[in-house]
Design a protein around this motif. Sequence first.
Motif, PDB file in Angstrom:
ATOM      1  N   ILE A  82      34.947  38.344  41.713  1.00  0.00           N
ATOM      2  CA  ILE A  82      35.322  37.613  42.923  1.00  0.00           C
ATOM      3  C   ILE A  82      36.673  36.961  42.621  1.00  0.00           C
ATOM      4  O   ILE A  82      36.765  36.080  41.765  1.00  0.00           O
ATOM      5  CB  ILE A  82      34.276  36.534  43.305  1.00  0.00           C
ATOM      6  CG1 ILE A  82      32.856  37.104  43.340  1.00  0.00           C
ATOM      7  CG2 ILE A  82      34.667  35.851  44.610  1.00  0.00           C
ATOM      8  CD1 ILE A  82      32.586  38.097  44.431  1.00  0.00           C
ATOM      9  N   GLY A  83      37.733  37.403  43.314  1.00  0.00           N
ATOM     10  CA  GLY A  83      39.094  36.980  43.012  1.00  0.00           C
ATOM     11  C   GLY A  83      39.454  35.609  43.554  1.00  0.00           C
ATOM     12  O   GLY A  83      38.716  34.991  44.327  1.00  0.00           O
ATOM     13  N   GLU A  84      40.649  35.153  43.157  1.00  0.00           N
ATOM     14  CA  GLU A  84      41.158  33.855  43.579  1.00  0.00           C
ATOM     15  C   GLU A  84      41.199  33.750  45.096  1.00  0.00           C
ATOM     16  O   GLU A  84      41.538  34.698  45.803  1.00  0.00           O
ATOM     17  CB  GLU A  84      42.582  33.624  43.050  1.00  0.00           C
ATOM     18  CG  GLU A  84      42.681  33.483  41.555  1.00  0.00           C
ATOM     19  CD  GLU A  84      42.905  34.818  40.845  1.00  0.00           C
ATOM     20  OE1 GLU A  84      42.808  35.884  41.505  1.00  0.00           O
ATOM     21  OE2 GLU A  84      43.149  34.801  39.638  1.00  0.00           O
ATOM     22  N   SER A  85      40.841  32.587  45.597  1.00  0.00           N
ATOM     23  CA  SER A  85      40.951  32.245  47.021  1.00  0.00           C
ATOM     24  C   SER A  85      40.124  33.134  47.948  1.00  0.00           C
ATOM     25  O   SER A  85      40.442  33.275  49.126  1.00  0.00           O
ATOM     26  CB  SER A  85      42.424  32.254  47.461  1.00  0.00           C
ATOM     27  OG  SER A  85      43.161  31.310  46.705  1.00  0.00           O
ATOM     28  N   VAL A  86      39.067  33.731  47.435  1.00  0.00           N
ATOM     29  CA  VAL A  86      38.135  34.472  48.302  1.00  0.00           C
ATOM     30  C   VAL A  86      37.331  33.451  49.095  1.00  0.00           C
ATOM     31  O   VAL A  86      36.969  32.387  48.591  1.00  0.00           O
ATOM     32  CB  VAL A  86      37.204  35.384  47.462  1.00  0.00           C
ATOM     33  CG1 VAL A  86      36.005  35.862  48.269  1.00  0.00           C
ATOM     34  CG2 VAL A  86      37.996  36.562  46.905  1.00  0.00           C
ATOM     35  N   TRP A  87      37.053  33.776  50.342  1.00  0.00           N
ATOM     36  CA  TRP A  87      36.224  32.919  51.185  1.00  0.00           C
ATOM     37  C   TRP A  87      35.024  33.725  51.655  1.00  0.00           C
ATOM     38  O   TRP A  87      35.173  34.697  52.390  1.00  0.00           O
ATOM     39  CB  TRP A  87      37.004  32.391  52.381  1.00  0.00           C
ATOM     40  CG  TRP A  87      36.256  31.405  53.232  1.00  0.00           C
ATOM     41  CD1 TRP A  87      35.035  30.851  52.993  1.00  0.00           C
ATOM     42  CD2 TRP A  87      36.688  30.857  54.474  1.00  0.00           C
ATOM     43  NE1 TRP A  87      34.681  29.986  54.001  1.00  0.00           N
ATOM     44  CE2 TRP A  87      35.690  29.972  54.929  1.00  0.00           C
ATOM     45  CE3 TRP A  87      37.828  31.026  55.253  1.00  0.00           C
ATOM     46  CZ2 TRP A  87      35.796  29.279  56.122  1.00  0.00           C
ATOM     47  CZ3 TRP A  87      37.924  30.327  56.438  1.00  0.00           C
ATOM     48  CH2 TRP A  87      36.924  29.453  56.857  1.00  0.00           C
ATOM     49  N   ILE A  88      33.838  33.329  51.211  1.00  0.00           N
ATOM     50  CA  ILE A  88      32.586  33.929  51.668  1.00  0.00           C
ATOM     51  C   ILE A  88      32.012  32.962  52.693  1.00  0.00           C
ATOM     52  O   ILE A  88      31.356  31.988  52.353  1.00  0.00           O
ATOM     53  CB  ILE A  88      31.617  34.197  50.492  1.00  0.00           C
ATOM     54  CG1 ILE A  88      32.285  35.115  49.462  1.00  0.00           C
ATOM     55  CG2 ILE A  88      30.315  34.803  51.012  1.00  0.00           C
ATOM     56  CD1 ILE A  88      31.474  35.352  48.201  1.00  0.00           C
ATOM     57  N   ASP A  89      32.313  33.244  53.956  1.00  0.00           N
ATOM     58  CA  ASP A  89      31.913  32.376  55.068  1.00  0.00           C
ATOM     59  C   ASP A  89      30.567  32.876  55.589  1.00  0.00           C
ATOM     60  O   ASP A  89      30.479  33.458  56.664  1.00  0.00           O
ATOM     61  CB  ASP A  89      32.989  32.406  56.150  1.00  0.00           C
ATOM     62  CG  ASP A  89      32.775  31.329  57.198  1.00  0.00           C
ATOM     63  OD1 ASP A  89      32.071  30.342  56.915  1.00  0.00           O
ATOM     64  OD2 ASP A  89      33.314  31.478  58.309  1.00  0.00           O
ATOM     65  N   HIS A  99      28.904  45.922  40.386  1.00  0.00           N
ATOM     66  CA  HIS A  99      30.216  46.499  40.087  1.00  0.00           C
ATOM     67  C   HIS A  99      31.131  46.492  41.309  1.00  0.00           C
ATOM     68  O   HIS A  99      31.877  47.438  41.556  1.00  0.00           O
ATOM     69  CB  HIS A  99      30.068  47.913  39.509  1.00  0.00           C
ATOM     70  CG  HIS A  99      29.186  47.946  38.301  1.00  0.00           C
ATOM     71  ND1 HIS A  99      29.630  47.586  37.041  1.00  0.00           N
ATOM     72  CD2 HIS A  99      27.869  48.249  38.174  1.00  0.00           C
ATOM     73  CE1 HIS A  99      28.623  47.682  36.190  1.00  0.00           C
ATOM     74  NE2 HIS A  99      27.546  48.070  36.844  1.00  0.00           N
ATOM     75  N   VAL A 100      31.076  45.402  42.063  1.00  0.00           N
ATOM     76  CA  VAL A 100      31.888  45.226  43.271  1.00  0.00           C
ATOM     77  C   VAL A 100      33.060  44.310  42.943  1.00  0.00           C
ATOM     78  O   VAL A 100      32.896  43.313  42.244  1.00  0.00           O
ATOM     79  CB  VAL A 100      31.041  44.625  44.420  1.00  0.00           C
ATOM     80  CG1 VAL A 100      31.915  44.247  45.610  1.00  0.00           C
ATOM     81  CG2 VAL A 100      29.947  45.597  44.834  1.00  0.00           C
ATOM     82  N   CYS A 101      34.232  44.647  43.482  1.00  0.00           N
ATOM     83  CA  CYS A 101      35.416  43.804  43.343  1.00  0.00           C
ATOM     84  C   CYS A 101      35.822  43.306  44.724  1.00  0.00           C
ATOM     85  O   CYS A 101      36.098  44.115  45.619  1.00  0.00           O
ATOM     86  CB  CYS A 101      36.556  44.601  42.716  1.00  0.00           C
ATOM     87  SG  CYS A 101      38.081  43.645  42.579  1.00  0.00           S
ATOM     88  N   VAL A 102      35.819  41.984  44.895  1.00  0.00           N
ATOM     89  CA  VAL A 102      36.334  41.356  46.108  1.00  0.00           C
ATOM     90  C   VAL A 102      37.631  40.673  45.663  1.00  0.00           C
ATOM     91  O   VAL A 102      37.602  39.656  44.981  1.00  0.00           O
ATOM     92  CB  VAL A 102      35.334  40.349  46.713  1.00  0.00           C
ATOM     93  CG1 VAL A 102      35.904  39.742  47.987  1.00  0.00           C
ATOM     94  CG2 VAL A 102      33.985  41.027  46.994  1.00  0.00           C
TER      95      VAL A 102
END
Length: 186
Positions: A82-89, A99-102
């Motif tokens: 989960i990368g920088e500044s991701v928003w899971i709203d 093995h997922v990349c967000v």
Amino acid sequence: MEMTTDLSAFNTGTYKAGPKWKVLSWYFVNYYIMNSAFPWPMGLKSRLLRLFGAKVGKGLVIKTKVRIKNPWRLTIGDHCWIGESVWIDNLEDVHIGSHVCVSQGALLLTGNHDYTQTDFPYRLGKIRLGDGVWIGAGSIVCPGVSCGSHAILTVKSVATRDLEPWQIYAGNPATFVRKRTMKTNA
């Protein structure tokens, strides 16, 4: 008489975030640890997510400045990034396979508004990211979208419909570009 939007009539309908104590407690953890620029240990972040009801697999890489609305509505598989500044709203359930990349700045958006009604009520939809999915930097996954196994949503793209497995999508709205192929390590 012409109909107009009346935001004073808005209410959340059947949506309930959770018990007030839990929502308030998470607010502080989310603000001071998850959404912080300080590089808190990833193991601590995983433990806090679990403490608040998230189902988190092993090997989670979760960078700084990540915002998560309701961890009790979140499932993350093994070895995800989960990368920088991701928003899971996640006003609704979000399921992230293994093995997922967000990537940085991406938005997983489970809520929207029904613009056809004067009181602008919520329209909610679950999001599902299958194993091996890659959500590119600055991309948006809209409510109710499922991304099939190993699908890719390229940088700054918007997924408004389901993404088929092993396919690459780009644009706004995202459209099919080509099949995803993988090479063997030599």
